[in-house]
Design a protein around this motif. Structure first.
Motif, mmCIF file in Angstrom:
data_model
loop_
_atom_site.group_PDB
_atom_site.id
_atom_site.type_symbol
_atom_site.label_atom_id
_atom_site.label_comp_id
_atom_site.label_asym_id
_atom_site.label_seq_id
_atom_site.Cartn_x
_atom_site.Cartn_y
_atom_site.Cartn_z
ATOM 1 N N CYS A 180 31.420 34.576 23.801
ATOM 2 C CA CYS A 180 30.784 34.562 22.488
ATOM 3 C C CYS A 180 29.387 33.979 22.637
ATOM 4 C CB CYS A 180 31.601 33.736 21.503
ATOM 5 S SG CYS A 180 33.218 34.457 21.122
ATOM 6 N N TYR A 202 24.208 27.601 10.398
ATOM 7 C CA TYR A 202 25.625 27.283 10.186
ATOM 8 C C TYR A 202 25.866 25.777 10.154
ATOM 9 C CZ TYR A 202 27.250 32.117 10.716
ATOM 10 O OH TYR A 202 27.500 33.462 10.529
ATOM 11 N N MET A 254 31.374 29.328 15.340
ATOM 12 C CA MET A 254 30.452 30.345 14.818
ATOM 13 C C MET A 254 30.179 31.326 15.945
ATOM 14 S SD MET A 254 27.008 28.002 14.997
ATOM 15 C CE MET A 254 27.906 26.485 14.687
ATOM 16 N N ASN A 256 37.842 35.679 17.116
ATOM 17 C CA ASN A 256 36.864 36.402 16.324
ATOM 18 C C ASN A 256 37.592 37.039 15.125
ATOM 19 O OD1 ASN A 256 34.314 37.423 15.770
ATOM 20 N ND2 ASN A 256 34.621 39.270 16.976
ATOM 21 N N PRO A 257 37.161 36.849 13.878
ATOM 22 C CA PRO A 257 35.904 36.199 13.501
ATOM 23 C C PRO A 257 35.974 34.679 13.583
ATOM 24 C CG PRO A 257 37.089 36.853 11.538
ATOM 25 C CD PRO A 257 37.864 37.399 12.698
ATOM 26 N N TYR A 310 35.257 30.746 12.497
ATOM 27 C CA TYR A 310 35.564 30.072 11.238
ATOM 28 C C TYR A 310 34.364 30.053 10.288
ATOM 29 C CZ TYR A 310 37.219 26.459 8.014
ATOM 30 O OH TYR A 310 37.597 25.773 6.900
ATOM 31 N N ASN A 336 31.682 31.907 10.289
ATOM 32 C CA ASN A 336 31.305 33.261 9.873
ATOM 33 C C ASN A 336 32.103 33.689 8.653
ATOM 34 O OD1 ASN A 336 30.705 32.951 12.821
ATOM 35 N ND2 ASN A 336 29.866 35.000 12.563
ATOM 36 N N THR A 337 33.373 33.292 8.628
ATOM 37 C CA THR A 337 34.249 33.633 7.506
ATOM 38 C C THR A 337 33.916 32.798 6.278
ATOM 39 O OG1 THR A 337 36.029 34.205 9.045
ATOM 40 C CG2 THR A 337 36.650 33.798 6.761
ATOM 41 N N GLN A 338 33.628 31.524 6.482
ATOM 42 C CA GLN A 338 33.324 30.626 5.370
ATOM 43 C C GLN A 338 31.999 30.955 4.704
ATOM 44 O OE1 GLN A 338 35.298 27.892 4.093
ATOM 45 N NE2 GLN A 338 36.768 29.145 5.256
ATOM 46 N N PRO A 342 29.878 34.112 4.681
ATOM 47 C CA PRO A 342 29.582 35.502 5.027
ATOM 48 C C PRO A 342 28.165 35.936 4.659
ATOM 49 C CG PRO A 342 30.991 35.386 3.072
ATOM 50 C CD PRO A 342 30.915 34.002 3.630
ATOM 51 N N ASP A 343 27.473 35.150 3.812
ATOM 52 C CA ASP A 343 26.101 35.499 3.467
ATOM 53 C C ASP A 343 25.135 35.246 4.623
ATOM 54 O OD1 ASP A 343 26.855 32.725 2.769
ATOM 55 O OD2 ASP A 343 24.724 32.508 2.270
ATOM 56 N N ARG A 399 24.009 36.155 8.017
ATOM 57 C CA ARG A 399 24.183 37.323 8.871
ATOM 58 C C ARG A 399 23.484 37.061 10.213
ATOM 59 N NH1 ARG A 399 26.297 41.540 6.109
ATOM 60 N NH2 ARG A 399 26.297 41.405 3.830
#
Length: 310
Positions: free
Chosen positions: A189, A199, A215, A282-283, A285, A287-289, A291-292, A294
């Motif tokens: 990753c 993040y 992330m 993946n995904p 943590y 990234n999920t929390q 999502p805005d 990018r």
């Protein structure tokens, strides 16, 4: 969450990326801890405090009123910073990790640089101070023009120069830990340091921190990473040395016999890659929390970074 006083310890490239994100995107009070006077940062409106990590009183003085410490210093300096944070009743501490999952490191890890001791100390004080490890995998900046040292990141790691990790994009050569111990493709990753900053700062407002906050900008196989660089550069690789862990350990033995310490460190990072130490679910943590946010892809990042290099 209400405004907090956040101390960022260190002035390396990653520390300043995180500090800039706090300064420009939040209303939190920011304090940068530095071993030396920083007139350039002060002129930009940053509050800086000179700290002597060999002096307990100096560290404690700098942490008065601080809610959260984000550390990018390692070794004994970080241990003293943790002790002082506990004494000053700092609520949360982020250790200088920003790589793979700590649980995958081997005992006596030659790449440790005091990280295990810091995590052990935070575990010892867990009743008094909360902490989390930000897991981001490999920073894209390892593949920067002139290496991640040019970004003032990883200057003391021993593998921060251009071409020190997996591939040399200028000369189009690679030493690729492409397979794991049982012959499967090795994955890793990766995340841009600038996305790490985003993040980390967003996580400051989380009410609770788990032990790790992951992330990821992109998850890829080593094989695909090399092919992406080939496509972006528009050139074929002159040489790719495909390696598995057994072959890498043989190369490590040769480097040890020759007393080539820099080579040993570079091989250790390749072995760690082949063993999956920079790969995680993946995904991720965060990234999920959030999502805005990018994160930039490695292809886009690499293309921009190497655009001016023939």
């Amino acid at each position: 969450m209400s405004n907090m006083r956040i101390a960022v310890a260190g002035t390396c490239g990653l520390a300043l990326i995180i500090a800039r994100e706090i300064h420009e995107e939040t209303s939190h009070q920011l304090l940068i801890l530095s071993r030396s006077h920083q007139p350039g940062l002060i002129s930009q409106g940053y509050q800086c405090q000179v700290v002597d990590y060999n002096d307990t009183n100096s560290i404690q003085h700098s942490l008065m009123g601080v809610d959260t410490v984000i550390s990018t210093v390692t070794g004994n300096a970080q241990l003293r910073l943790i002790e002082a944070a506990v004494q000053c009743r700092v609520r949360r501490f982020v250790p200088a990790e920003f790589e793979g999952q700590p649980g995958l490191r081997i005992q006596g890890d030659p790449l440790d640089r005091g990280k295990a001791a810091a995590l052990a100390l935070l575990q010892h004080y867990r009743a008094y101070i909360h902490s989390t490890v930000f897991v981001c995998g490999i920073l894209y900046e390892r593949f920067s023009v002139n290496g991640m040292r040019s970004q003032r990141i990883g200057t003391n790691t021993g593998y921060g120069n251009e071409g020190d990790y997996i591939l040399d994009a200028r000369n189009m050569t690679a030493e690729a830990p492409v397979y794991d111990a049982v012959g499967n493709l090795a994955y890793l990753c990766m995340t841009s340091a600038y996305d790490v900053g985003k993040y980390v700062v967003r996580a400051l407002d989380m009410a609770q921190w788990p032990a790790e906050l992951s992330m990821c900008g992109e998850r890829t196989s080593v094989n695909q990473l090399i092919d992406t660089v080939r496509q972006c550069r528009g050139r074929m690789f002159n040489n790719v040395d495909w390696q598995n862990p057994e072959g890498l350990r043989y190369q490590l033995t040769l480097a040890q016999v020759e007393g080539d310490v820099p080579r040993q460190k570079r091989i250790f990072t390749l072995i760690a890659t082949a063993e999956g130490r920079y790969d995680f679910a993946n995904p991720a943590y965060l990234n999920t929390q959030f999502p805005d946010i990018r994160p930039i892809s490695f292809r886009d990042w690499f293309t921009r970074n190497w655009a001016s290099v023939p």
